[in-house]
Design a protein around this motif. Structure first.
Motif, short mmCIF file in Angstrom:
data_model
loop_
_atom_site.label_atom_id
_atom_site.label_comp_id
_atom_site.label_asym_id
_atom_site.label_seq_id
_atom_site.Cartn_x
_atom_site.Cartn_y
_atom_site.Cartn_z
N LYS A 1 0.62 -1.38 -0.44
CA LYS A 1 -0.32 0.39 -0.11
C LYS A 1 0.97 1.44 0.01
O LYS A 1 0.51 2.77 -0.82
N MET A 2 1.97 1.45 0.65
CA MET A 2 2.72 2.53 1.23
C MET A 2 3.41 2.39 -0.45
O MET A 2 3.88 3.67 -1.01
N ALA A 3 3.47 1.34 -1.15
CA ALA A 3 4.51 0.85 -2.02
C ALA A 3 3.89 2.34 -3.40
O ALA A 3 4.01 2.92 -4.06
N ARG A 4 2.66 2.24 -3.76
CA ARG A 4 1.49 2.61 -4.71
C ARG A 4 1.20 3.79 -3.66
O ARG A 4 1.00 4.44 -5.13
N LYS A 5 1.28 4.28 -2.87
CA LYS A 5 1.24 6.21 -2.09
C LYS A 5 2.13 6.26 -3.08
O LYS A 5 2.67 7.59 -3.20
N ILE A 6 3.63 6.02 -2.47
CA ILE A 6 5.37 6.60 -2.80
C ILE A 6 5.03 6.51 -4.71
O ILE A 6 5.64 7.44 -5.14
N GLY A 7 4.46 6.00 -5.20
CA GLY A 7 4.84 5.67 -6.75
C GLY A 7 4.39 6.38 -7.51
O GLY A 7 3.08 7.12 -6.65
N ASP A 8 3.33 5.57 -8.38
CA ASP A 8 2.48 6.68 -8.99
C ASP A 8 2.02 5.23 -9.78
O ASP A 8 2.56 4.40 -9.96
N ASN A 9 0.87 5.52 -11.03
CA ASN A 9 -0.68 4.87 -11.77
C ASN A 9 0.58 3.84 -13.00
O ASN A 9 0.78 3.32 -13.19
N ARG A 10 1.39 5.16 -13.37
CA ARG A 10 3.01 4.56 -13.92
C ARG A 10 3.38 3.84 -14.53
O ARG A 10 3.90 3.39 -15.30
N ASN A 11 4.01 3.41 -13.19
CA ASN A 11 5.19 2.23 -13.23
C ASN A 11 4.29 0.86 -12.30
O ASN A 11 3.23 0.63 -12.16
N THR A 12 5.18 0.02 -12.80
CA THR A 12 4.82 -1.55 -12.25
C THR A 12 4.49 -1.49 -10.82
O THR A 12 5.48 -0.84 -9.44
N GLU A 13 4.25 -2.92 -10.09
CA GLU A 13 4.24 -2.41 -8.61
C GLU A 13 6.18 -2.97 -8.06
O GLU A 13 5.59 -2.09 -7.49
N GLU A 14 6.76 -3.49 -9.48
CA GLU A 14 8.10 -3.80 -8.50
C GLU A 14 8.61 -2.16 -8.52
O GLU A 14 9.67 -2.24 -7.73
N GLU A 15 8.56 -1.46 -8.94
CA GLU A 15 9.32 0.20 -9.86
C GLU A 15 8.61 1.28 -8.93
O GLU A 15 9.29 1.51 -7.56
N ASN A 16 7.17 0.69 -8.45
CA ASN A 16 6.43 1.56 -7.63
C ASN A 16 7.00 0.97 -5.79
O ASN A 16 7.48 1.46 -4.37
N ILE A 17 7.70 -0.96 -5.82
CA ILE A 17 7.80 -1.23 -4.65
C ILE A 17 9.55 -0.73 -4.33
O ILE A 17 10.08 0.13 -3.08
N ILE B 1 8.46 12.13 6.93
CA ILE B 1 8.47 10.70 7.44
C ILE B 1 6.44 10.20 7.06
O ILE B 1 5.69 9.99 6.76
N ALA B 2 6.45 11.03 8.48
CA ALA B 2 4.96 9.76 8.82
C ALA B 2 4.15 11.01 7.57
O ALA B 2 3.47 10.99 7.61
N ASP B 3 4.45 11.91 7.33
CA ASP B 3 3.55 12.84 6.51
C ASP B 3 3.32 11.86 5.27
O ASP B 3 2.19 11.26 4.71
N LYS B 4 4.49 11.61 4.23
CA LYS B 4 4.60 10.66 2.95
C LYS B 4 3.74 9.47 3.44
O LYS B 4 3.70 9.08 2.13
N LEU B 5 4.47 8.80 4.67
CA LEU B 5 3.68 7.32 5.09
C LEU B 5 2.17 7.27 5.08
O LEU B 5 1.52 6.45 5.13
N ASN B 6 1.50 8.92 5.90
CA ASN B 6 0.62 8.38 5.62
C ASN B 6 0.31 7.99 6.70
O ASN B 6 -0.56 6.66 7.28
#
Length: 165
Positions: A41-57, A121-126
């Protein structure tokens, strides 16, 4: 004659010991990923929709490694600055006094940098801010102890200004 533990005043070394404890606490907290429970979930939040899940992680881990590195750096600088200030045990000149004061000021700045990084960190990771509370409280106690130490040093400053070395 011994003094009861409840009646003893704090040693100045407590400031350095507490800084070391803060360093260790934050290192442990970073190893627990700053309170992150769901990496995907955090990887998707930090990444973006254009990337694959591996890229977001991968982006998530880059963010976490950077945050850990900055926290470790600021914490180490805090301890180093306090040790440098304490190494000037009895300033005999105004230059030594000012150098000691400068190290104390840098230590306070390091505390503020750590708090700022934790907030980022807290803001970015919510994440749940309650997990950050003990660390922030410990850092604010450290700032208060450093300020009290500086205030006690004012007597050294007045003595040096009067020429009573």
């Amino acid at each position: 004659m011994s003094v009861l533990a409840s009646k003893r005043s704090e040693s100045r070394f407590t400031v350095i010991n507490d800084a070391t404890d803060i360093y260790n606490m934050l290192a442990d907290f970073s190893q627990r990923s700053f309170g992150v429970k769901d990496y995907a979930k955090m990887a998707r939040k930090i990444g973006d929709n254009r990337n694959t899940e591996e890229e977001n992680i991968a982006k998530f881990y880059v963010f976490m490694n950077g945050a850990t590195t900055r926290i470790e750096h600021f914490s180490a600088d805090l301890t180093n600055n306090l040790r440098a200030a304490y190494a000037i045990c009895w300033p005999t000149t105004m230059d030594e006094y000012n150098l000691r004061r400068e190290y104390q000021d840098k230590a306070i700045i390091n505390c503020e940098q750590i708090i700022n990084e934790l907030q980022r960190i807290a803001d970015k990771l919510n994440v749940d801010l309650n997990e950050y509370e003990p660390y922030v409280k410990a850092i604010y106690r450290e700032i208060e102890k450093i300020k009290n130490w500086r205030q006690r040093d004012n007597s050294i400053k007045s003595r040096l200004q009067k020429g009573n070395v």
